[in-house]
Design an enzyme around this catalytic site. Structure first.
Site, PDB file in Angstrom:
ATOM      1  N   ARG A  94       0.629  -1.364  -0.109  1.00 38.40           N
ATOM      2  CA  ARG A  94      -0.199   0.020  -0.259  1.00 38.40           C
ATOM      3  C   ARG A  94       0.641   1.631  -0.370  1.00 38.40           C
ATOM      4  O   ARG A  94       1.928   1.064   0.681  1.00 38.40           O
ATOM      5  CB  ARG A  94      -1.080   0.075   1.335  1.00 38.40           C
ATOM      6  CG  ARG A  94      -1.971  -0.776   0.887  1.00 38.40           C
ATOM      7  CD  ARG A  94      -3.417  -0.828   2.124  1.00 38.40           C
ATOM      8  NE  ARG A  94      -2.354  -1.659   3.569  1.00 38.40           N
ATOM      9  CZ  ARG A  94      -2.027  -0.195   4.237  1.00 38.40           C
ATOM     10  NH1 ARG A  94      -1.710   0.791   4.525  1.00 38.40           N
ATOM     11  NH2 ARG A  94      -1.317  -1.446   5.268  1.00 38.40           N
ATOM     12  N   TYR A 149      -1.397  -3.252  -6.903  1.00 39.99           N
ATOM     13  CA  TYR A 149      -1.162  -4.232  -5.392  1.00 39.99           C
ATOM     14  C   TYR A 149      -2.588  -4.194  -4.351  1.00 39.99           C
ATOM     15  O   TYR A 149      -3.749  -3.577  -4.484  1.00 39.99           O
ATOM     16  CB  TYR A 149      -0.576  -3.688  -4.599  1.00 39.99           C
ATOM     17  CG  TYR A 149      -0.474  -3.908  -3.080  1.00 39.99           C
ATOM     18  CD1 TYR A 149       0.037  -5.865  -3.475  1.00 39.99           C
ATOM     19  CD2 TYR A 149      -0.790  -3.558  -2.039  1.00 39.99           C
ATOM     20  CE1 TYR A 149       0.363  -5.927  -1.960  1.00 39.99           C
ATOM     21  CE2 TYR A 149      -1.077  -4.021  -0.925  1.00 39.99           C
ATOM     22  CZ  TYR A 149      -0.525  -4.966  -0.647  1.00 39.99           C
ATOM     23  OH  TYR A 149       0.027  -6.001   0.791  1.00 39.99           O
ATOM     24  N   LYS A 170     -10.238  -2.424   1.293  1.00 39.44           N
ATOM     25  CA  LYS A 170      -9.390  -1.351   2.479  1.00 39.44           C
ATOM     26  C   LYS A 170     -10.182  -0.294   1.859  1.00 39.44           C
ATOM     27  O   LYS A 170     -10.934   0.633   2.434  1.00 39.44           O
ATOM     28  CB  LYS A 170      -8.166  -0.782   2.795  1.00 39.44           C
ATOM     29  CG  LYS A 170      -7.155  -2.512   2.842  1.00 39.44           C
ATOM     30  CD  LYS A 170      -7.767  -2.312   4.024  1.00 39.44           C
ATOM     31  CE  LYS A 170      -7.557  -3.716   5.227  1.00 39.44           C
ATOM     32  NZ  LYS A 170      -6.165  -4.123   5.029  1.00 39.44           N
ATOM     33  N   HIS A 189     -10.510  -3.159  11.215  1.00 40.67           N
ATOM     34  CA  HIS A 189      -9.561  -3.119  10.629  1.00 40.67           C
ATOM     35  C   HIS A 189      -9.504  -4.614  12.117  1.00 40.67           C
ATOM     36  O   HIS A 189      -7.891  -4.660  12.260  1.00 40.67           O
ATOM     37  CB  HIS A 189      -8.584  -2.617  10.624  1.00 40.67           C
ATOM     38  CG  HIS A 189      -7.281  -3.386  10.393  1.00 40.67           C
ATOM     39  ND1 HIS A 189      -5.932  -2.598  10.394  1.00 40.67           N
ATOM     40  CD2 HIS A 189      -7.450  -4.058   8.874  1.00 40.67           C
ATOM     41  CE1 HIS A 189      -5.546  -3.849   9.179  1.00 40.67           C
ATOM     42  NE2 HIS A 189      -5.908  -4.606   8.748  1.00 40.67           N
ATOM     43  N   SER A 224      -1.540  -3.677  10.385  1.00 41.50           N
ATOM     44  CA  SER A 224      -1.132  -4.628   9.183  1.00 41.50           C
ATOM     45  C   SER A 224      -0.255  -5.658   9.558  1.00 41.50           C
ATOM     46  O   SER A 224       1.113  -5.240   9.836  1.00 41.50           O
ATOM     47  CB  SER A 224      -0.774  -3.641   8.142  1.00 41.50           C
ATOM     48  OG  SER A 224      -1.944  -2.576   7.632  1.00 41.50           O
ATOM     49  N   CYS A 245       0.572  -7.460  12.160  1.00 43.21           N
ATOM     50  CA  CYS A 245       1.073  -7.725  13.294  1.00 43.21           C
ATOM     51  C   CYS A 245       0.221  -8.801  13.544  1.00 43.21           C
ATOM     52  O   CYS A 245      -0.761  -8.588  15.278  1.00 43.21           O
ATOM     53  CB  CYS A 245       0.700  -6.611  13.854  1.00 43.21           C
ATOM     54  SG  CYS A 245       1.678  -4.745  13.780  1.00 43.21           S
ATOM     55  N   ASP A 265      -9.561  -9.696   8.668  1.00 37.77           N
ATOM     56  CA  ASP A 265      -9.109  -8.194   8.622  1.00 37.77           C
ATOM     57  C   ASP A 265      -9.657  -7.094   8.570  1.00 37.77           C
ATOM     58  O   ASP A 265      -9.906  -6.796   8.991  1.00 37.77           O
ATOM     59  CB  ASP A 265      -8.058  -8.594   7.680  1.00 37.77           C
ATOM     60  CG  ASP A 265      -7.849  -7.720   6.116  1.00 37.77           C
ATOM     61  OD1 ASP A 265      -6.287  -7.094   7.303  1.00 37.77           O
ATOM     62  OD2 ASP A 265      -7.882  -6.836   5.463  1.00 37.77           O
ATOM     63  N   ARG A 288       2.465 -11.888  -0.453  1.00 37.81           N
ATOM     64  CA  ARG A 288       0.855 -12.173  -0.161  1.00 37.81           C
ATOM     65  C   ARG A 288       0.130 -13.775  -0.802  1.00 37.81           C
ATOM     66  O   ARG A 288       1.082 -13.693  -2.015  1.00 37.81           O
ATOM     67  CB  ARG A 288      -0.005 -10.990  -0.222  1.00 37.81           C
ATOM     68  CG  ARG A 288      -0.010 -10.103   0.118  1.00 37.81           C
ATOM     69  CD  ARG A 288      -0.876  -9.720   1.545  1.00 37.81           C
ATOM     70  NE  ARG A 288       0.105  -8.672   2.455  1.00 37.81           N
ATOM     71  CZ  ARG A 288      -0.660  -7.626   3.600  1.00 37.81           C
ATOM     72  NH1 ARG A 288      -1.408  -8.833   3.749  1.00 37.81           N
ATOM     73  NH2 ARG A 288       0.116  -7.228   4.332  1.00 37.81           N
TER      74      ARG A 288
HETATM   75  P1  GTP Z   1      -2.085  -7.546   7.292  1.00 40.10           P
HETATM   76  O1  GTP Z   1      -3.076  -8.645   6.661  1.00 40.10           O
HETATM   77  O2  GTP Z   1      -1.650  -6.635   6.575  1.00 40.10           O
HETATM   78  O3  GTP Z   1      -3.853  -7.045   7.790  1.00 40.10           O
HETATM   79  O4  GTP Z   1      -1.503  -8.835   8.618  1.00 40.10           O
HETATM   80  P2  GTP Z   1      -1.984  -9.138   9.376  1.00 40.10           P
HETATM   81  O5  GTP Z   1      -2.504  -8.357  11.619  1.00 40.10           O
HETATM   82  O6  GTP Z   1      -3.181 -10.578  10.013  1.00 40.10           O
HETATM   83  O7  GTP Z   1      -0.612  -9.821   9.686  1.00 40.10           O
HETATM   84  P3  GTP Z   1      -0.257 -11.585   9.787  1.00 40.10           P
HETATM   85  O8  GTP Z   1      -1.323 -12.762  10.844  1.00 40.10           O
HETATM   86  O9  GTP Z   1       0.279 -12.496   8.413  1.00 40.10           O
HETATM   87  O10 GTP Z   1       1.589 -11.458  10.638  1.00 40.10           O
HETATM   88  C1  GTP Z   1       1.936 -10.825   9.746  1.00 40.10           C
HETATM   89  C2  GTP Z   1       3.660 -11.314  10.897  1.00 40.10           C
HETATM   90  O11 GTP Z   1       3.590 -11.899  11.946  1.00 40.10           O
HETATM   91  C3  GTP Z   1       3.739 -13.134  10.044  1.00 40.10           C
HETATM   92  O12 GTP Z   1       5.106 -12.880   9.391  1.00 40.10           O
HETATM   93  C4  GTP Z   1       3.059 -13.296  11.224  1.00 40.10           C
HETATM   94  O13 GTP Z   1       4.268 -14.746  10.976  1.00 40.10           O
HETATM   95  C5  GTP Z   1       4.041 -12.827  12.339  1.00 40.10           C
HETATM   96  N1  GTP Z   1       3.334 -12.869  14.359  1.00 40.10           N
HETATM   97  C6  GTP Z   1       2.221 -13.175  13.223  1.00 40.10           C
HETATM   98  N2  GTP Z   1       1.222 -13.739  15.206  1.00 40.10           N
HETATM   99  C7  GTP Z   1       2.988 -13.586  15.814  1.00 40.10           C
HETATM  100  C8  GTP Z   1       2.776 -14.383  16.802  1.00 40.10           C
HETATM  101  O14 GTP Z   1       2.060 -14.292  18.050  1.00 40.10           O
HETATM  102  N3  GTP Z   1       4.312 -13.971  18.054  1.00 40.10           N
HETATM  103  C9  GTP Z   1       5.232 -13.484  16.479  1.00 40.10           C
HETATM  104  N4  GTP Z   1       6.253 -13.720  16.835  1.00 40.10           N
HETATM  105  N5  GTP Z   1       5.443 -12.930  14.836  1.00 40.10           N
HETATM  106  C10 GTP Z   1       3.909 -13.279  14.813  1.00 40.10           C
HETATM  107  C1  SPV Z   2      -2.917  -4.239   5.071  1.00 36.44           C
HETATM  108  O1  SPV Z   2      -1.727  -4.098   4.865  1.00 36.44           O
HETATM  109  O2  SPV Z   2      -3.173  -4.851   5.976  1.00 36.44           O
HETATM  110  C2  SPV Z   2      -3.764  -5.983   4.432  1.00 36.44           C
HETATM  111  C3  SPV Z   2      -3.022  -5.848   3.257  1.00 36.44           C
HETATM  112  O3  SPV Z   2      -4.406  -6.322   5.059  1.00 36.44           O
HETATM  113  S1  SPV Z   2      -4.497  -4.652   1.897  1.00 36.44           S
HETATM  114  O4  SPV Z   2      -5.116  -5.205   1.343  1.00 36.44           O
HETATM  115  O5  SPV Z   2      -2.913  -4.797   0.705  1.00 36.44           O
HETATM  116  O6  SPV Z   2      -4.261  -3.813   2.495  1.00 36.44           O
HETATM  117 MN    MN Z   3      -5.599  -5.594   6.720  1.00 39.56          MN
END
Ligand code: GTP
Ligand code: SPV
Ligand code: MN
Length: 582
Positions: free
Chosen positions: A70, A198, A207, A227, A249, A251, A278, A366
């Site tokens: 983004r 993207y 979003k 979110h 994002s 996290c 999400d 992704r």
């Molecule tokens: P968006 O799709 O961008 O909104 O992200 P999201 O909040 O769904 O994040 P996601 O669950 O994909 O996690 C992002 C990164 O954080 C990945 O590389 C995970 O492996 C890492 N991660 C997720 N949960 C944990 C956790 O409990 N501990 C640690 N250390 N890393 C984590």
């Molecule tokens: C984020 O960045 O929080 C995502 C991926 O979930 S996107 O849909 O590209 O914003």
């Molecule tokens: Mn997101």
């Protein structure tokens, strides 16, 4: 012809006159259409085939190397009054924004097919769902929208019935970062996005519609567009509590939404059900509780770090009918990213893998996959009523200071906790990674209006008859002196969720502190947990000195919104500052 269909046709004609496509394709969402598009993309190089034996009907998309995330600095909220967009958004006057971006759209689809995508955000039969139409010249966008939304004939029928829909216009343009804008006109229910393919910039249902436009509508109509993931936690007695959690994002939302309980919990009969990873739309029901739906139909998840050890549910859905964007490849043409076993042969740009060039997969690589392929997909996930929310969780990526978990005292305090969220930036947006910033409710990039008004809207849910969820804050990302994460995370996060659910039921202990209620080590279930007692103590301790600085910085942040900031939040901040000092 219904008047809404006539309005849709007029808009499509108008866009075609501006963009001058060679042909127009109305998407019906059928299998045959999908097969035709895949053929077209394989022929044109938009998609590359993956190993059909290990990954049937899976494809790789390599984006332009400058178009991988983004672009917050190029994202605008174009309201008539600048103040309505707020200091949390980039703003441009609507007339100027239309003129600027229409100049880019002029003639941009010459020689290309223009796709018209009717879609529904949320279950097609839910009163909470909303529809939109995206016009795009990217077949990759169509293929992703087909997974991420309810796309096609049923959505178009709902639009014809309802009359209103969000208009989204998208073109990949020249993929030139100098000629790229993501513009929102909430007063016109319109989105215009140019110059990026993207996800968050181009899949306009996500979003742009389901957060930026929907948050604006939600404020006017008395609901919330957030979110947040939605997850159901079933205890051994068979009762399921639904939690909604806002993490910025990259996290941890996808991972928490699909977590697999630790072994002891599994033996005892705990189960975890995924409702969304999400976005969450929620509104008060007749019973005073908040009821939530996931407006999406698929996952657009972060690939790196996803593995059998961290997220087995995700791995189980990624071996068929998935699109991978900017991952690496193994020698036998399987998708590969950092965190998986084995070695890559090619990197995300298609070069022979060389560690000197950085990771094989882009850090924001992704996957796109249908939610129905998720083994933990909740039987209630497509319930038109939604699910009732017992707890709201806020969380950020904080290497220091912020404890593993704490509970807000009441709703107003909880809103402050959400507003004050801080998190280190990630690869999900272009720019520096690891920089601590305020990301209120994980909505900094996504709130379609002034944050001060948004916080006031949140506060307004505390009214007679409301049975509001309890609010918590978590931090899975605290680091020790050795620079490693103190908390094991992933499946073990269920231990923290169990404490929350027992707090909701009034059955778990805690100690009251100025920042809220913290569990003592004995209040968490640590059976089978591989963690030194000293580490747990550090995770659950309150650093008063550090928090004095933090609460002061939160005060400055609230001040930065000026007079529109609700007095109740400033009062809450002052109360905590006094308690910390006292
Ligand atoms: P968006 O799709 O961008 O909104 O992200 P999201 O909040 O769904 O994040 P996601 O669950 O994909 O996690 C992002 C990164 O954080 C990945 O590389 C995970 O492996 C890492 N991660 C997720 N949960 C944990 C956790 O409990 N501990 C640690 N250390 N890393 C984590
Ligand atoms: C984020 O960045 O929080 C995502 C991926 O979930 S996107 O849909 O590209 O914003
Ligand atoms: Mn997101």
């Amino acid at each position: 012809m219904s008047s809404s269909l006539a309005a849709l046709n007029r808009w499509v004609d108008e866009v075609a006159r501006l963009t001058r496509p060679a042909s127009i394709h109305w998407c019906d969402g059928s299998e045959a259409e999908h097969a035709m598009l895949v053929e077209r993309m394989l022929a044109g190089g938009d998609l590359l085939p993956l190993n059909p034996d290990t990954h049937p009907r899976c494809y790789l998309h390599r984006s332009h190397p400058s178009d991988v995330a983004r672009v917050e600095h190029l994202t605008f909220v174009c309201t008539r009054e600048r103040e309505d967009a707020g200091p949390n958004n980039h703003w441009m006057a609507p007339a100027e924004a239309h003129a600027k971006i229409d100049g880019l759209f002029a003639g941009c689809m010459q020689g290309r097919t223009m796709y018209v995508i009717p879609y529904c955000m949320g279950p097609i039969d839910s009163p909470l769902s909303r529809c939109g139409v995206e016009i795009t010249d990217s077949p990759y966008v169509v293929a992703n929208m087909r997974i991420m939304t309810r796309m096609g004939a049923a959505a178009q029928a709902r639009i014809e019935r309802e009359g209103t829909f969000v208009k989204g216009l998208h073109s990949i343009g020249e993929l030139d970062p100098e000629r790229r804008f993501i513009m929102h006109f909430p007063e016109e229910l319109t989105i215009k996005s140019y110059g990026s393919g993207y996800g968050g910039n181009a899949l306009l249902g996500k979003k742009c519609h389901a957060l930026r436009i929907a948050s604006w509508q939600a404020r006017q109509e008395g609901w919330l567009a957030e979110h947040m993931l939605i997850v159901g936690i079933e205890n051994p007695e068979g009762q399921t509590h639904y939690l909604a959690a806002a993490f910025p994002s990259a996290c941890g939302k996808t991972n928490l939404a699909m977590l697999i309980p630790p072994e002891g919990y599994r033996k005892d009969g705990w189960k975890v059900w995924t409702v969304g990873d999400d976005i969450c739309w929620m509104q008060p029901g007749p019973d005073g509780r908040l009821w939530a739906i996931n407006p999406e139909a698929g996952f657009f998840g972060v690939a790196p770090g996803t593995s059998a050890a961290t997220n087995p549910n995700a791995m189980a859905m990624l071996d068929r009918d998935a699109i991978f964007t900017n991952v690496g490849l193994t020698a036998d043409n399987r998708p590969w990213w950092e965190g998986l076993p084995g070695t890559p042969a090619k990197d995300w740009q298609g070069r022979d893998y060389d560690p000197a060039n950085g990771p094989a997969a882009h850090p924001n690589a992704r996957f796109t996959v249908s939610a129905r392929q998720c083994p933990s997909w909740s039987p209630r996930a497509e319930d038109p009523q939604g699910v009732p929310i017992s707890a709201i969780v806020f969380g950020g990526r904080r290497a220091s200071l912020v404890p593993l978990v704490f509970q807000a005292r009441d709703w107003t305090h909880g809103v402050l906790v959400g507003a004050a969220m801080g998190s280190e930036t990630t690869a999900a947006a272009t720019g520096a990674v690891g920089v601590l910033r305020r990301d209120s409710m994980a909505m900094k990039p996504f709130c379609g209006y002034n944050f001060a008004d948004y916080f006031a809207h949140w506060l307004s849910f505390d009214r007679p008859g409301a049975k509001l969820p309890k609010i918590f804050h978590v931090n899975w990302f605290r680091k020790g002196a050795d620079g490693k994460f103190l908390w094991p995370g992933f499946g073990d996060n269920l231990r923290v969720l169990e404490w929350m659910i027992r707090r909701v039921g009034g059955q778990a202990g805690a100690v009251e502190t100025p920042i809220g209620y913290l569990p003592r080590p004995q209040d968490l279930n640590t059976d089978g947990l591989d963690l030194a007692p000293a580490a747990l103590a550090e995770l659950l301790s309150l650093d008063r000195e550090g928090w004095c600085e933090e609460i002061e910085s939160i005060g400055e942040y609230l001040e930065s919104f000026g007079a529109r900031m609700p007095a109740a939040l400033k009062a809450e901040q002052s109360r905590i500052a006094r308690a910390l000092a006292g």
